[in-house]
Motif scaffolding. Structure first.
Motif, short mmCIF file in Angstrom:
data_model
loop_
_atom_site.label_atom_id
_atom_site.label_comp_id
_atom_site.label_asym_id
_atom_site.label_seq_id
_atom_site.Cartn_x
_atom_site.Cartn_y
_atom_site.Cartn_z
N ASP A 261 0.82 -1.21 0.00
CA ASP A 261 0.00 0.00 0.00
C ASP A 261 0.86 1.26 0.00
N SER A 262 1.85 1.30 0.90
CA SER A 262 2.66 2.52 0.97
C SER A 262 3.53 2.68 -0.27
N THR A 263 4.02 1.56 -0.82
CA THR A 263 4.82 1.64 -2.04
C THR A 263 3.99 2.22 -3.19
N LEU A 264 2.77 1.70 -3.34
CA LEU A 264 1.92 2.17 -4.44
C LEU A 264 1.58 3.64 -4.28
N LYS A 265 1.29 4.05 -3.05
CA LYS A 265 0.95 5.45 -2.81
C LYS A 265 2.14 6.36 -3.12
N THR A 266 3.33 5.92 -2.70
CA THR A 266 4.53 6.70 -2.98
C THR A 266 4.79 6.80 -4.49
N THR B 47 2.74 9.22 -6.55
CA THR B 47 3.04 10.65 -6.47
C THR B 47 4.46 10.98 -6.95
N THR B 48 5.40 10.01 -6.82
CA THR B 48 6.78 10.36 -7.17
C THR B 48 7.23 9.81 -8.52
N SER B 49 6.61 8.74 -9.00
CA SER B 49 7.06 8.14 -10.26
C SER B 49 6.61 8.98 -11.45
N THR B 50 7.40 8.91 -12.51
CA THR B 50 6.97 9.59 -13.74
C THR B 50 6.39 8.58 -14.75
N HIS B 51 6.40 7.30 -14.38
CA HIS B 51 5.82 6.29 -15.28
C HIS B 51 4.30 6.41 -15.27
N PRO B 52 3.69 6.46 -16.47
CA PRO B 52 2.24 6.67 -16.52
C PRO B 52 1.44 5.59 -15.79
N GLU B 53 1.95 4.34 -15.75
CA GLU B 53 1.17 3.32 -15.05
C GLU B 53 1.09 3.60 -13.56
N LEU C 129 -2.36 5.96 -11.13
CA LEU C 129 -2.94 5.25 -9.98
C LEU C 129 -3.79 6.16 -9.10
N ALA C 130 -3.30 7.38 -8.88
CA ALA C 130 -4.01 8.29 -7.98
C ALA C 130 -5.44 8.52 -8.47
N ARG C 131 -5.58 8.69 -9.78
CA ARG C 131 -6.89 8.92 -10.38
C ARG C 131 -7.79 7.68 -10.30
N LYS C 132 -7.16 6.50 -10.45
CA LYS C 132 -7.96 5.27 -10.52
C LYS C 132 -8.19 4.63 -9.15
N TRP C 133 -7.51 5.12 -8.14
CA TRP C 133 -7.54 4.49 -6.80
C TRP C 133 -8.98 4.27 -6.33
N ARG C 134 -9.32 3.06 -5.88
CA ARG C 134 -10.69 2.75 -5.52
C ARG C 134 -10.90 2.48 -4.04
#
Lengths: 333, 333
Positions: free
Chosen positions: B89-94, B97-103, B107-112
């Motif tokens: 969970d914390s890895t995905l959240k980080t 916000t910090t990665s420049t890879h579109p996938e 995530l922030a937009r699609k987070w459910r």
């Protein structure tokens, strides 16, 4: 242990050729026992006089009869099939009298004078390569097809589902005295599934052809990869007869076309030929108990399991191996 | 070409990860794009500070959070699952916000805020390894499960079969405006299939819970291995929305538990939340036409095909790819 099988046990007894993904080394140890059976596209220069080629290095057994060159293309395909069929037939007949290997000597006794078709697997539409005597198909691991009918009714008083079950004749060569579908059979050359199941239902269960044709529903296909083993259920007193000793290791990849027939409560199947001894009308609970005691012929047992899946008897909630069972009933061959 | 698909086309669009047996080199070319996602049994000495290990040589991505040793065995299993879930969970959240890879940025937009469970595949009973945010499961190629309901009725005048079809809301993130089953959904952590489908039927189709529970029948499971592709049906004007560009190549192995509900002719599903725009009551012919025009969401299209197989609409006689279709609806994952 109460001696009862699980549904997955039954499926695994039937679909018992190992999966490569589960255990590659076991899978390979099985593979090395078998030769691929091929037919050559054209007569090959190294063809043996009798039209058979055995390539031990590639583990291939090739059927390549010589062919008359004065033929049109369309004549050629049919002529090739005829030649292969004839060569296979004469080879099997010769082997059954001259060979000392039990798998061949037993052929004369088991000979049925019905042929199974062998089709191409890669062309569309599939074309007939040759025909092979039914009792010899397992020698070559040929993919065979069959039909199975589940006949059932609804009790008018209780609205309960009741299923017709056949007891195989105790004089049958295979699975004598075991339980079976209401009607079933192998698909011989040139027989389509629908006509095959109608014929079996009329002959084996004495059902009226009109009733069968009006009510029959095609509801799926099961496929599995079976390797004949000496005693698949030695733990059970009602031991399934699988392979005779000379057949152990024979491959039987098989597809079964599944049909259902809902009968009026006053229509009763009756033994029509020597295949069936008696029919029983059982509740789901009675059927389930006999199934888990191992009393069904192997590939009819999985027809019952598939019926239970489609009718909500086995569910995602009450069966922990639900998905594995459903997938293994439909192995891609 | 009339622009219509065949049933097998539809099945192949859904189950589109290559089979090794069909084409080993294509299969291997797919495999080399992916890393196996593993969880380590014990914290490994070479564990990175943040609990993740990437082994490029073996193509493995390993999640191995450090673990407190002062725990009993039974505490340990649950604690490990908790730690892995929290680290994931914390890895995905980080990353979102910090990665420049579109996938990751998407995530922030699609987070459910719903999680899918990840279970062991080799132990019986299966145990929970960790939970993962639903919208991120495809990043790791996690096997997900879903439920699908086909609701149908019998026309009292003609005795004809009629099937309820949902039009997805045009505002949905995925497959907006396409056709769908009467109710369907993903199986979140700790949700069993039966409760999942009851909830969806009540929420999405406004069906009475009592009616649903009394009439619901579990009739099978479909499974397939899907690779997200940019436009699975570019030939069709009703183009299926499959993957956004950032999702191309994502793996989605999936199992769908299949339920049926026979409704009285005066019971009508109604949109209950924002998922569905409208329900239609269609004949088999209308349903078939829409299906072959490619108007269904991919994994709901195969639910229709499976319904057609179970109800004798697609048969061994009228469909030349019958066995291939039935087998590929039940891929063993």
């Amino acid at each position: 242990m109460d001696g009862l099988k699980s549904y997955l046990d039954i499926v695994k007894e039937c679909d018992n050729f190992p999966y490569k993904t589960d255990n590659p080394s076991l899978y390979n140890s099985y593979l090395k026992n078998y030769y691929a059976f091929k037919v050559a596209r054209i007569p090959r220069p190294f063809t043996f006089p009798d039209g058979w080629v055995v390539d031990h290095e590639r583990q291939e057994l090739i059927l390549a009869p010589a062919l008359d060159d004065n033929l049109t293309e369309s004549e050629k395909a049919r002529e090739k099939a005829r030649r292969r069929t004839s060569l296979m037939d004469s080879t099997l007949k010769t082997m059954s009298t001259t060979s000392t290997h039990p798998e061949f000597t037993s052929l004369a006794r088991k000979w049925r004078d019905e042929t199974f078709p062998i089709y191409t697997t890669t062309t569309k539409p599939k074309t007939l390569l040759l025909e092979i005597e039914r009792s010899a198909s397992a020698l070559f691991g040929i993919l065979t097809s069959g039909v199975q009918l589940t006949a059932y009714t609804t009790d008018p008083a209780t609205n309960e589902l009741k299923i017709w079950v056949a007891r195989r004749s105790r004089r049958k060569q295979t699975y004598a005295g075991m339980l079976d579908s209401a009607a079933a059979g192998g698909l011989e050359t040139r027989m389509v599934p629908l006509e095959g199941i109608v014929r079996e239902a009329v002959e084996e269960a004495s059902l009226d052809e009109g009733v069968v044709r009006r009510g029959l529903k095609c509801v799926g296909a099961l496929s599995y990869y079976h390797v004949m083993s000496p005693s698949p259920s030695s733990s059970s007193p009602n031991k399934a007869r699988d392979a005779k000793l000379e057949e152990v290791g024979f491959l039987q990849p098989e597809t079964e076309y599944i049909y259902e027939l809902h009968l009026d409560s006053d229509t009763r199947p009756k033994p029509g030929d020597s295949e069936v001894e008696e029919f029983y009308l059982w509740s789901v609970e009675e059927l389930k108990a006999a199934l888990l005691r191992g009393e069904f012929k192997l590939n009819s047992a999985i027809v019952v399991i598939d019926f239970f899946v489609r009718h909500g008897v086995i569910t995602a909630e009450n069966e922990r191996d639900y998905v594995e069972i459903v997938c293994r009933l439909h192995r891609r061959l």
